[in-house]
Motif scaffolding. Sequence first.
Motif, mmCIF file in Angstrom:
data_model
loop_
_atom_site.group_PDB
_atom_site.id
_atom_site.type_symbol
_atom_site.label_atom_id
_atom_site.label_comp_id
_atom_site.label_asym_id
_atom_site.label_seq_id
_atom_site.Cartn_x
_atom_site.Cartn_y
_atom_site.Cartn_z
ATOM 1 N N UNK A 106 -10.993 1.181 2.327
ATOM 2 C CA UNK A 106 -11.042 0.023 3.203
ATOM 3 C C UNK A 106 -9.671 -0.608 3.394
ATOM 4 N N UNK A 107 -8.826 -0.570 2.382
ATOM 5 C CA UNK A 107 -7.537 -1.266 2.442
ATOM 6 C C UNK A 107 -6.365 -0.335 2.738
ATOM 7 N N UNK A 108 -6.641 0.877 3.248
ATOM 8 C CA UNK A 108 -5.581 1.889 3.359
ATOM 9 C C UNK A 108 -4.384 1.416 4.187
ATOM 10 N N UNK A 109 -4.653 0.839 5.358
ATOM 11 C CA UNK A 109 -3.567 0.391 6.223
ATOM 12 C C UNK A 109 -2.744 -0.711 5.556
ATOM 13 N N UNK A 110 -3.446 -1.668 4.932
ATOM 14 C CA UNK A 110 -2.760 -2.769 4.250
ATOM 15 C C UNK A 110 -1.946 -2.244 3.069
ATOM 16 N N UNK A 111 -2.524 -1.313 2.319
ATOM 17 C CA UNK A 111 -1.823 -0.720 1.174
ATOM 18 C C UNK A 111 -0.535 -0.037 1.615
ATOM 19 N N UNK A 112 -0.609 0.710 2.718
ATOM 20 C CA UNK A 112 0.578 1.409 3.230
ATOM 21 C C UNK A 112 1.661 0.419 3.647
ATOM 22 N N UNK A 113 1.275 -0.629 4.396
ATOM 23 C CA UNK A 113 2.247 -1.628 4.876
ATOM 24 C C UNK A 113 2.925 -2.339 3.706
ATOM 25 N N UNK A 114 2.114 -2.794 2.756
ATOM 26 C CA UNK A 114 2.684 -3.504 1.605
ATOM 27 C C UNK A 114 3.522 -2.561 0.743
ATOM 28 N N UNK A 115 3.087 -1.308 0.635
ATOM 29 C CA UNK A 115 3.849 -0.333 -0.148
ATOM 30 C C UNK A 115 5.249 -0.134 0.417
ATOM 31 N N UNK A 116 5.360 -0.081 1.739
ATOM 32 C CA UNK A 116 6.675 0.077 2.370
ATOM 33 C C UNK A 116 7.572 -1.134 2.092
ATOM 34 N N UNK A 117 6.987 -2.336 2.148
ATOM 35 C CA UNK A 117 7.753 -3.564 1.864
ATOM 36 C C UNK A 117 8.280 -3.537 0.431
ATOM 37 N N UNK A 118 7.400 -3.209 -0.502
ATOM 38 C CA UNK A 118 7.789 -3.248 -1.918
ATOM 39 C C UNK A 118 8.761 -2.127 -2.277
ATOM 40 N N UNK A 119 8.634 -0.982 -1.616
ATOM 41 C CA UNK A 119 9.586 0.111 -1.867
ATOM 42 C C UNK A 119 11.014 -0.333 -1.546
ATOM 43 N N UNK A 120 11.160 -1.055 -0.433
ATOM 44 C CA UNK A 120 12.496 -1.540 -0.059
ATOM 45 C C UNK A 120 13.005 -2.588 -1.054
ATOM 46 N N UNK A 121 12.116 -3.461 -1.518
ATOM 47 C CA UNK A 121 12.530 -4.494 -2.482
ATOM 48 C C UNK A 121 12.985 -3.866 -3.807
ATOM 49 N N UNK A 122 12.244 -2.856 -4.251
ATOM 50 C CA UNK A 122 12.539 -2.247 -5.556
ATOM 51 C C UNK A 122 13.861 -1.498 -5.545
ATOM 52 N N UNK A 123 14.290 -1.043 -4.360
ATOM 53 C CA UNK A 123 15.544 -0.285 -4.289
ATOM 54 C C UNK A 123 16.780 -1.174 -4.404
ATOM 55 N N UNK A 124 16.590 -2.488 -4.281
ATOM 56 C CA UNK A 124 17.724 -3.409 -4.353
ATOM 57 C C UNK A 124 17.895 -3.942 -5.762
ATOM 58 N N UNK A 125 19.129 -3.946 -6.238
ATOM 59 C CA UNK A 125 19.397 -4.424 -7.598
ATOM 60 C C UNK A 125 19.144 -5.909 -7.752
ATOM 61 N N UNK A 126 19.579 -6.691 -6.778
ATOM 62 C CA UNK A 126 19.378 -8.143 -6.820
ATOM 63 C C UNK A 126 18.774 -8.581 -5.497
ATOM 64 N N UNK A 127 18.002 -9.664 -5.533
ATOM 65 C CA UNK A 127 17.341 -10.151 -4.330
ATOM 66 C C UNK A 127 17.881 -11.520 -3.942
ATOM 67 N N UNK A 128 18.262 -11.653 -2.677
ATOM 68 C CA UNK A 128 18.674 -12.963 -2.165
ATOM 69 C C UNK A 128 17.444 -13.657 -1.582
ATOM 70 N N UNK A 129 17.590 -14.933 -1.266
ATOM 71 C CA UNK A 129 16.481 -15.672 -0.689
ATOM 72 C C UNK A 129 16.098 -15.094 0.668
ATOM 73 N N UNK A 130 17.088 -14.583 1.404
ATOM 74 C CA UNK A 130 16.800 -13.979 2.717
ATOM 75 C C UNK A 130 16.007 -12.676 2.572
ATOM 76 N N UNK A 131 16.288 -11.904 1.478
ATOM 77 C CA UNK A 131 15.518 -10.681 1.216
ATOM 78 C C UNK A 131 14.048 -11.024 1.009
#
Length: 465
Positions: free
Chosen positions: A1-26
């Motif tokens: 049921x949540x496949x589309x949402x899981x994919x979208x959120x997964x892409x967002x989190x993959x990008x966040x995890x690749x960054x060493x530090x996060x700014x407020x804009x990130x």
Amino acid sequence: MFESLTTRLGNVFDRLKRRGALSESDVAEALREIRVALLEADVALPVVRDFVEKVREKAVGQEVVRSVTPGQMVVKIVHDHLVEMLGTAASEVNLEAAAPVVVLMVGLQGSGKTTSTGKIALRLKTREKKRVLMASLDVARPAAQRQLAVLGEQAQVPTLPIVPGEPPLAIARRALQTARLEGYDVLMLDTAGRLHIDDALMAEVAAVRDATKPTETLLVVDAMTGQDAVNVGKSFAEQVGITGIVMTRVDGDARGGAALSMRAVTGQPIKLIGTGEKLDAIEPFHPERIAGRILGMGDVVSLVERASETIEKEEAERLAAKVQKGEFDLDDLLSQLRQLKKMGGVSGLMGLLPGIAKAKKQMAEANIDEKALGKQEAIILSMTRIERRKPDIIKASRKQRIAAGSGCSVQDVNRLLKQYDQMRSMMKQVSKLGAKGMMRGGMPGMGLGPGMVPKGFDPSRFGRR
């Protein structure tokens, strides 16, 4: 049921995890994408606003900035707030009342109310060992009362005898009197529905509620209806009063927004979810586990529970003994295919495994058909007993006979035999390594490599009931 949402959120989190530090804009950019993903999944706008603001408060704080893995910390914050949105803890049907406990089932026509009544009755009978009586108050829809009677026969749960022309309120009173006199633990009342909410429907349900004083008033909603389900939930909560929600057809391709919105809109928990057409295809709604599935973390606890309910202990022990000796024939493969179908098939199980979203996408792109399990079963059943025990004797003429008998092609037979050879080789390796060695080295051919088996996961539990 949540496949589309899981994919979208997964892409967002993959990008966040690749960054060493996060700014407020990130964080702000990620939250914008999360907001859009939730809205596209049909989550109610007020719920999305509240969710994003709560995540923002935590995600831009010192806790994330100072974290060793800021991306992972944001994922944890989103997970925690998803759990909070969904209801924190699991909540099943409340039976803490003097017998007979009355459970009133309400909802619109076509939401799956009658089928859910039968499913819950069977669940209470088998798991809680309760004597359950069902009664249909739906005199408007043709054959509705007969439908519940048929479900009762299938579940071996008694239903109140039908009296033609009797009005809903009189049926409810007769059902309550019968349940009291005959010593039933639970009385389930299946009310009539409408195609849409109207005053007559609400008045009828309210009259039955006042006459029977139900312990539980469960609203049945169809997950496929999206925002309409949320509106229905709000109306019933305000005008009738509900104690919980049963969500049906969550195994379909609904976007999932109704499930994420229901708790916040109605103030009442989702108690059970219908996961298929069969009478036993209903399970408790666990907010933490559902949040894990949405974020691609899997749900190993549910996987083990499903396995322990469906896998026969004797069969598991028999196969384990054969594996230890390095033996594995096509009868064993047939047994495994049938167990896999019982547990919900490949797609049903993959949704419970951590980090499996990308693999599911690859399966979809490769056009892997879920019906292949049935085809493989037909091929094995077209073989003689000797052929199943000694597959090496299956040559060209036998393959043609087996293909004709199963309605498949010779290529399909070859594919199955190749799969069997791979599994037999794996079983021989397992017999040399032992169970601990298999878990340490990964499971060849099954897509689970070293380190992918969850910590603390005990395969021996799969034989317990």
